[in-house]
Motif scaffolding. Sequence first.
Motif, PDB file in Angstrom:
ATOM      1  N   ILE A 110       0.844  -1.202   0.000  1.00 14.93           N
ATOM      2  CA  ILE A 110       0.000   0.000   0.000  1.00 14.93           C
ATOM      3  C   ILE A 110       0.877   1.250   0.000  1.00 14.93           C
ATOM      4  O   ILE A 110       0.657   2.192  -0.776  1.00 14.93           O
ATOM      5  N   ALA A 111       1.900   1.277   0.868  1.00 18.38           N
ATOM      6  CA  ALA A 111       2.808   2.439   0.952  1.00 18.38           C
ATOM      7  C   ALA A 111       3.556   2.635  -0.364  1.00 18.38           C
ATOM      8  O   ALA A 111       3.699   3.765  -0.859  1.00 18.38           O
ATOM      9  N   ALA A 112       4.019   1.531  -0.972  1.00 13.37           N
ATOM     10  CA  ALA A 112       4.726   1.632  -2.242  1.00 13.37           C
ATOM     11  C   ALA A 112       3.800   2.151  -3.340  1.00 13.37           C
ATOM     12  O   ALA A 112       4.205   2.979  -4.176  1.00 13.37           O
ATOM     13  N   GLY A 113       2.557   1.700  -3.349  1.00 12.63           N
ATOM     14  CA  GLY A 113       1.600   2.167  -4.346  1.00 12.63           C
ATOM     15  C   GLY A 113       1.282   3.641  -4.177  1.00 12.63           C
ATOM     16  O   GLY A 113       1.217   4.394  -5.167  1.00 12.63           O
ATOM     17  N   ILE A 114       1.092   4.060  -2.913  1.00 12.35           N
ATOM     18  CA  ILE A 114       0.786   5.480  -2.663  1.00 12.35           C
ATOM     19  C   ILE A 114       1.974   6.358  -3.069  1.00 12.35           C
ATOM     20  O   ILE A 114       1.817   7.356  -3.782  1.00 12.35           O
ATOM     21  N   LEU A 115       3.176   5.975  -2.609  1.00 11.20           N
ATOM     22  CA  LEU A 115       4.362   6.776  -2.927  1.00 11.20           C
ATOM     23  C   LEU A 115       4.669   6.753  -4.427  1.00 11.20           C
ATOM     24  O   LEU A 115       5.047   7.767  -5.013  1.00 11.20           O
ATOM     25  N   GLY A 116       4.508   5.585  -5.062  1.00 12.27           N
ATOM     26  CA  GLY A 116       4.739   5.492  -6.508  1.00 12.27           C
ATOM     27  C   GLY A 116       3.761   6.342  -7.292  1.00 12.27           C
ATOM     28  O   GLY A 116       4.139   7.054  -8.233  1.00 12.27           O
ATOM     29  N   GLY A 117       2.491   6.287  -6.929  1.00  9.57           N
ATOM     30  CA  GLY A 117       1.469   7.085  -7.618  1.00  9.57           C
ATOM     31  C   GLY A 117       1.695   8.575  -7.427  1.00  9.57           C
ATOM     32  O   GLY A 117       1.621   9.354  -8.387  1.00  9.57           O
ATOM     33  N   LEU A 118       1.994   8.972  -6.168  1.00  8.03           N
ATOM     34  CA  LEU A 118       2.268  10.388  -5.913  1.00  8.03           C
ATOM     35  C   LEU A 118       3.530  10.852  -6.645  1.00  8.03           C
ATOM     36  O   LEU A 118       3.592  11.974  -7.159  1.00  8.03           O
ATOM     37  N   GLY A 119       4.531   9.970  -6.696  1.00  4.73           N
ATOM     38  CA  GLY A 119       5.769  10.315  -7.415  1.00  4.73           C
ATOM     39  C   GLY A 119       5.529  10.519  -8.902  1.00  4.73           C
ATOM     40  O   GLY A 119       6.041  11.461  -9.506  1.00  4.73           O
ATOM     41  N   MET A 120       4.731   9.618  -9.502  1.00  7.39           N
ATOM     42  CA  MET A 120       4.421   9.770 -10.923  1.00  7.39           C
ATOM     43  C   MET A 120       3.635  11.054 -11.187  1.00  7.39           C
ATOM     44  O   MET A 120       3.902  11.779 -12.146  1.00  7.39           O
ATOM     45  N   MET A 121       2.682  11.351 -10.305  1.00 12.19           N
ATOM     46  CA  MET A 121       1.888  12.565 -10.479  1.00 12.19           C
ATOM     47  C   MET A 121       2.747  13.815 -10.292  1.00 12.19           C
ATOM     48  O   MET A 121       2.637  14.778 -11.066  1.00 12.19           O
ATOM     49  N   ALA A 122       3.630  13.794  -9.274  1.00  9.44           N
ATOM     50  CA  ALA A 122       4.503  14.952  -9.043  1.00  9.44           C
ATOM     51  C   ALA A 122       5.480  15.142 -10.203  1.00  9.44           C
ATOM     52  O   ALA A 122       5.738  16.271 -10.634  1.00  9.44           O
ATOM     53  N   GLY A 123       6.011  14.048 -10.713  1.00  6.01           N
ATOM     54  CA  GLY A 123       6.919  14.144 -11.856  1.00  6.01           C
ATOM     55  C   GLY A 123       6.233  14.706 -13.079  1.00  6.01           C
ATOM     56  O   GLY A 123       6.813  15.516 -13.823  1.00  6.01           O
ATOM     57  N   SER A 124       4.995  14.295 -13.308  1.00  3.17           N
ATOM     58  CA  SER A 124       4.280  14.813 -14.473  1.00  3.17           C
ATOM     59  C   SER A 124       3.914  16.282 -14.291  1.00  3.17           C
ATOM     60  O   SER A 124       3.952  17.053 -15.261  1.00  3.17           O
ATOM     61  N   VAL A 125       3.611  16.699 -13.066  1.00  3.57           N
ATOM     62  CA  VAL A 125       3.348  18.123 -12.816  1.00  3.57           C
ATOM     63  C   VAL A 125       4.622  18.938 -13.056  1.00  3.57           C
ATOM     64  O   VAL A 125       4.587  20.011 -13.671  1.00  3.57           O
ATOM     65  N   PHE A 126       5.772  18.426 -12.597  1.00  2.00           N
ATOM     66  CA  PHE A 126       7.049  19.101 -12.833  1.00  2.00           C
ATOM     67  C   PHE A 126       7.332  19.207 -14.336  1.00  2.00           C
ATOM     68  O   PHE A 126       7.687  20.273 -14.846  1.00  2.00           O
ATOM     69  N   ALA A 127       7.165  18.100 -15.055  1.00  2.00           N
ATOM     70  CA  ALA A 127       7.411  18.108 -16.506  1.00  2.00           C
ATOM     71  C   ALA A 127       6.448  19.057 -17.214  1.00  2.00           C
ATOM     72  O   ALA A 127       6.841  19.774 -18.145  1.00  2.00           O
ATOM     73  N   GLY A 128       5.204  19.106 -16.756  1.00  2.00           N
ATOM     74  CA  GLY A 128       4.238  20.038 -17.334  1.00  2.00           C
ATOM     75  C   GLY A 128       4.621  21.487 -17.079  1.00  2.00           C
ATOM     76  O   GLY A 128       4.458  22.348 -17.950  1.00  2.00           O
TER      77      GLY A 128
END
Length: 197
Positions: A137-155
């Motif tokens: 659960i922790a890995a999924g939450i952190l992975g999902g948040l990381g992907m979303m944060a990375g895409s916001v940064f790239a945007g």
Amino acid sequence: MTRDDFMARLRGGLAGLPAQAQADIVADYDTHFTEGAAAGRSESDIAAALGDPDRLARELRAEAGLKRWEAERNPEAAAAAVFAVLGLGAIDVLVLLPILIGVVSFMCAIAMLVVVCFVAGAVVLALSAFAGGFEAIAAGILGGLGMMAGSVFAGSVLTLVTIALVNALVWYGRLHYRLLKPAIDPQPTPRPELALP
């Protein structure tokens, strides 16, 4: 680029202009090199600051054609001005348009990739609640948040690059507008009845 290379390319691009106009332009740009050398700048720095001599020659030829039209107002001067501006624009379109299409296509692809990454991050975050065990659960939450944060940064970076590209295109348009403005908006001639005694 050395001073001699720059001046040779500039002279070659100015071929066809009246000899006195060529001499004045060459003397003006030669002065830039002399003053820059006196200030301690290298020839390559001065040449880079002045820009591409071929492009500069095209713009100066177009400007000379427009000035000739302003001075003479005859069909021959009009044809010279039209061909000078069309030559400048045609070369710009041939050079700039393919580059611009490639850059815009690449930026659109990156924008789609950013959206897909953000949605994938949101899906991973949402599905992490159904994972078995605390670590999953922790890995999924952190992975999902990381992907979303990375895409916001790239945007955000893509937005800054887009703004810079638009500013560059505006600068480019203003450069050509300044060149064309005297022909589009000629100065009014004073009327004799309005002259002061």
